[in-house]
Design a protein around this motif. Structure first.
Motif, PDB file in Angstrom:
ATOM      1  N   LEU A   1       0.837  -1.201   0.000  1.00 51.59           N
ATOM      2  CA  LEU A   1       0.000   0.000   0.000  1.00 51.59           C
ATOM      3  C   LEU A   1       0.874   1.254   0.000  1.00 51.59           C
ATOM      4  CD1 LEU A   1      -2.907   1.176   0.193  1.00 51.59           C
ATOM      5  CD2 LEU A   1      -2.553   1.282   2.663  1.00 51.59           C
ATOM      6  N   LEU A   2       1.865   1.274   0.882  1.00 53.33           N
ATOM      7  CA  LEU A   2       2.776   2.416   0.949  1.00 53.33           C
ATOM      8  C   LEU A   2       3.594   2.531  -0.332  1.00 53.33           C
ATOM      9  CD1 LEU A   2       3.935   4.742   2.594  1.00 53.33           C
ATOM     10  CD2 LEU A   2       5.563   3.136   3.614  1.00 53.33           C
ATOM     11  N   GLU A   3       3.961   1.368  -0.884  1.00 57.44           N
ATOM     12  CA  GLU A   3       4.746   1.344  -2.122  1.00 57.44           C
ATOM     13  C   GLU A   3       3.963   1.970  -3.286  1.00 57.44           C
ATOM     14  OE1 GLU A   3       6.052  -2.077  -5.292  1.00 57.44           O
ATOM     15  OE2 GLU A   3       6.278  -2.554  -3.161  1.00 57.44           O
ATOM     16  N   LYS A   4       2.684   1.578  -3.420  1.00 56.78           N
ATOM     17  CA  LYS A   4       1.852   2.101  -4.511  1.00 56.78           C
ATOM     18  C   LYS A   4       1.520   3.583  -4.291  1.00 56.78           C
ATOM     19  CE  LYS A   4       1.507  -1.698  -6.895  1.00 56.78           C
ATOM     20  NZ  LYS A   4       2.109  -1.788  -8.256  1.00 56.78           N
ATOM     21  N   PHE A   5       1.322   3.947  -3.046  1.00 51.73           N
ATOM     22  CA  PHE A   5       1.067   5.356  -2.716  1.00 51.73           C
ATOM     23  C   PHE A   5       2.266   6.214  -3.122  1.00 51.73           C
ATOM     24  CE2 PHE A   5       1.912   8.755   0.386  1.00 51.73           C
ATOM     25  CZ  PHE A   5       0.819   9.577   0.157  1.00 51.73           C
ATOM     26  N   GLN A   6       3.472   5.753  -2.778  1.00 47.44           N
ATOM     27  CA  GLN A   6       4.682   6.492  -3.118  1.00 47.44           C
ATOM     28  C   GLN A   6       4.852   6.568  -4.638  1.00 47.44           C
ATOM     29  OE1 GLN A   6       6.775   8.083  -0.806  1.00 47.44           O
ATOM     30  NE2 GLN A   6       7.483   9.036  -2.702  1.00 47.44           N
ATOM     31  N   HIS A   7       4.473   5.481  -5.323  1.00 57.11           N
ATOM     32  CA  HIS A   7       4.553   5.444  -6.785  1.00 57.11           C
ATOM     33  C   HIS A   7       3.654   6.512  -7.409  1.00 57.11           C
ATOM     34  CE1 HIS A   7       4.666   4.006 -10.874  1.00 57.11           C
ATOM     35  NE2 HIS A   7       3.381   3.713 -10.866  1.00 57.11           N
ATOM     36  N   LEU A   8       2.429   6.624  -6.916  1.00 58.05           N
ATOM     37  CA  LEU A   8       1.505   7.641  -7.427  1.00 58.05           C
ATOM     38  C   LEU A   8       1.995   9.049  -7.102  1.00 58.05           C
ATOM     39  CD1 LEU A   8      -1.968   6.037  -6.572  1.00 58.05           C
ATOM     40  CD2 LEU A   8      -0.932   6.274  -8.827  1.00 58.05           C
ATOM     41  N   LEU A   9       2.542   9.214  -5.907  1.00 52.29           N
ATOM     42  CA  LEU A   9       3.079  10.520  -5.507  1.00 52.29           C
ATOM     43  C   LEU A   9       4.252  10.907  -6.402  1.00 52.29           C
ATOM     44  CD1 LEU A   9       3.048  12.905  -3.560  1.00 52.29           C
ATOM     45  CD2 LEU A   9       4.507  11.581  -2.010  1.00 52.29           C
ATOM     46  N   ASP A  10       5.105   9.932  -6.729  1.00 54.56           N
ATOM     47  CA  ASP A  10       6.236  10.198  -7.619  1.00 54.56           C
ATOM     48  C   ASP A  10       5.751  10.616  -9.007  1.00 54.56           C
ATOM     49  OD1 ASP A  10       8.009   9.617  -5.606  1.00 54.56           O
ATOM     50  OD2 ASP A  10       8.458   7.590  -6.291  1.00 54.56           O
ATOM     51  N   LEU A  11       4.672   9.980  -9.484  1.00 58.07           N
ATOM     52  CA  LEU A  11       4.116  10.334 -10.790  1.00 58.07           C
ATOM     53  C   LEU A  11       3.554  11.759 -10.767  1.00 58.07           C
ATOM     54  CD1 LEU A  11       2.277   7.049 -11.869  1.00 58.07           C
ATOM     55  CD2 LEU A  11       4.227   8.131 -13.007  1.00 58.07           C
ATOM     56  N   GLN A  12       2.905  12.121  -9.663  1.00 57.52           N
ATOM     57  CA  GLN A  12       2.379  13.473  -9.522  1.00 57.52           C
ATOM     58  C   GLN A  12       3.520  14.485  -9.527  1.00 57.52           C
ATOM     59  OE1 GLN A  12      -0.909  14.435  -6.704  1.00 57.52           O
ATOM     60  NE2 GLN A  12       0.531  15.839  -5.749  1.00 57.52           N
ATOM     61  N   MET A  13       4.607  14.183  -8.807  1.00 56.01           N
ATOM     62  CA  MET A  13       5.753  15.084  -8.754  1.00 56.01           C
ATOM     63  C   MET A  13       6.454  15.165 -10.114  1.00 56.01           C
ATOM     64  SD  MET A  13       5.466  16.184  -5.746  1.00 56.01           S
ATOM     65  CE  MET A  13       6.920  17.224  -5.690  1.00 56.01           C
ATOM     66  N   THR A  14       6.509  14.027 -10.831  1.00 58.22           N
ATOM     67  CA  THR A  14       7.101  14.028 -12.169  1.00 58.22           C
ATOM     68  C   THR A  14       6.275  14.912 -13.101  1.00 58.22           C
ATOM     69  OG1 THR A  14       7.932  11.766 -11.859  1.00 58.22           O
ATOM     70  CG2 THR A  14       7.805  12.587 -14.119  1.00 58.22           C
TER      71      THR A  14
END
Length: 417
Positions: free
Chosen positions: A58-71
């Motif tokens: 869950l934390l892994e996927k959350f961080q992945h989405l956050l990274d995409l938003q920041m990208t």
């Protein structure tokens, strides 16, 4: 740089006031949407994928989405900056809010991870343009001795969007939270119809200069280092918000703070402090008639507050929450930071700078978090790792500040060649 002396038509006070209000409301919606995912992202994923609840994935996927938003924000920062200098500040104010408002409306109806990924990137891309374009427009329209007050109001009112996001998330489902953000953004478009373009941009548009050429930032040693120094000044903000506040519950457990620490309340308190800090730093800059001195005052405060926060062993949750508020206040120089970014470059590159610099600073959270992870894996001590990384970051910021040009009351009617 080539300074120009041709006088520009000054906007009426009514037009100026309307521009400041509309820019502030736009940034309010921007920050609401930006912070919203930090607050409801994990909850939304747990509802979409119940099997992930309580699991590391869950934390892994959350961080992945956050990274995409920041990208998306990094890419958008460059794109909207170029558009702002080529097509105008208003083109960004209209285009960016349409982009992220529609993305957030669609986000309320997402049912799979792939769609979520696309929408977070698109939302981030749209969010990148709002603040820089608004600050750039206000800075170019105001008297040079008072423009810090205008940009301070824009950023301070805007940061209340984070407070609103935290409050709304307490009472509404994550789907409704996204819908509210989208509707607010689209509603603001109606108000923007009455907004006027900057006279400085109009003048530059008829001059024989290159506009919005991002590569110009790298074709001159002076411009490149101006860009780099301007970005570094904002790094402490995202270290504090993105790591010290975002990981406050984990830090509290390590320090054995009494009672449970709620993430939503930490964000609410930190951004409340940041809003007040923005007002204080802007006022300090006006009183001292200096951007650099105001930065220095808040850098000292940030360093002391950070050290105190990371040494709150066995304290009550009330004291810990108070420290979160003070942390937010200590990095309340975001308005000062964005104003400085708009003042460092000529009219033909001003939007490029004002829009891209804040997003590069936001994006710095990714390498800063990576550095922290490496230090922590070596030391095995969370608190000491934060102290080492935070201390190094503050030292870098102080050194950079020494070499940054003072821009208070600087004439902005010049071009980059």
């Amino acid at each position: 740089m080539n300074t120009l002396s041709t006088p520009l038509a000054q906007p009426t006070q009514k037009i100026l006031n309307a521009t400041i209000i509309i820019a502030a409301l736009g940034y309010f919606v921007d920050v609401y949407d930006l912070i919203l995912f930090l607050i409801i992202g994990k909850k939304s994923l747990a509802e979409l994928y119940p099997a992930w609840a309580g699991q590391p994935i869950l934390l892994e996927k959350f961080q992945h989405l956050l990274d995409l938003q920041m990208t998306g924000m990094l890419v958008g920062g460059i794109a909207w900056g170029i558009i702002g200098d080529k097509k105008g500040r208003l083109a960004v104010l209209f285009g960016s809010i349409i982009c992220y408002s529609l993305a957030n409306l669609a986000n309320a109806f997402v049912t799979d991870m792939t769609t979520y990924e696309i929408l977070r990137f698109v939302a981030g891309f749209g969010l990148a343009g709002e603040l820089g374009a608004g600050v750039c427009l206000v800075a170019e329209m105001m008297d040079k001795n008072k423009r810090g007050l205008g940009t301070m109001l824009v950023a301070s009112v805007g940061l209340l969007g984070a407070v609103a996001a935290a409050l709304v998330a307490q009472f509404k489902s994550w789907q409704v939270c996204y819908i509210i953000g989208g509707v607010l953004g689209l509603g603001l478009l109606v108000l923007r119809i009455s907004t006027f373009e900057s006279a400085m941009f109009k003048k530059a548009n008829h001059a024989n200069v290159r506009q919005g050429n991002f590569l110009m930032m790298f074709t001159s040693r002076d411009r490149f280092f101006r860009l780099l120094k301007t970005i570094v000044l904002g790094l402490p903000v995202w270290f504090v918000i993105g790591l010290l506040v975002a990981r406050a519950p984990e830090i509290a457990k390590t320090l054995k703070v009494q009672g449970d620490i709620a993430q939503n309340l930490c964000i609410l308190l930190a951004y409340s402090g940041l809003v007040i800090g923005d007002l204080a730093s802007g006022t300090t800059s006006q009183l001292l008639r200096s951007r650099k001195k105001a930065f220095a005052v808040f850098y000292v405060l940030c360093t002391l507050t950070m050290f105190g926060y990371l040494n709150l062993h066995d304290v009550s949750s009330t004291i810990f929450y108070s420290a979160i508020f003070l942390l937010g206040f200590s990095v309340g120089f975001w308005a000062l930071f964005v104003t400085n970014a708009s003042e460092q470059f000529g009219t033909n590159l001003r939007a490029t700078s004002a829009i891209s610099v804040p997003n590069f600073a936001r994006g710095s959270l990714v390498p800063i978090a990576w550095i922290y992870t490496q230090v922590n894996s070596t030391s095995g001590n969370m608190i000491n790792s934060f102290l080492w990384v935070g201390g190094g970051l503050m030292l870098l910021s102080f050194i950079t500040l020494y070499f940054v040009e003072e821009t208070f009351a600087k004439d902005l009617d010049f071009y980059e060649h």
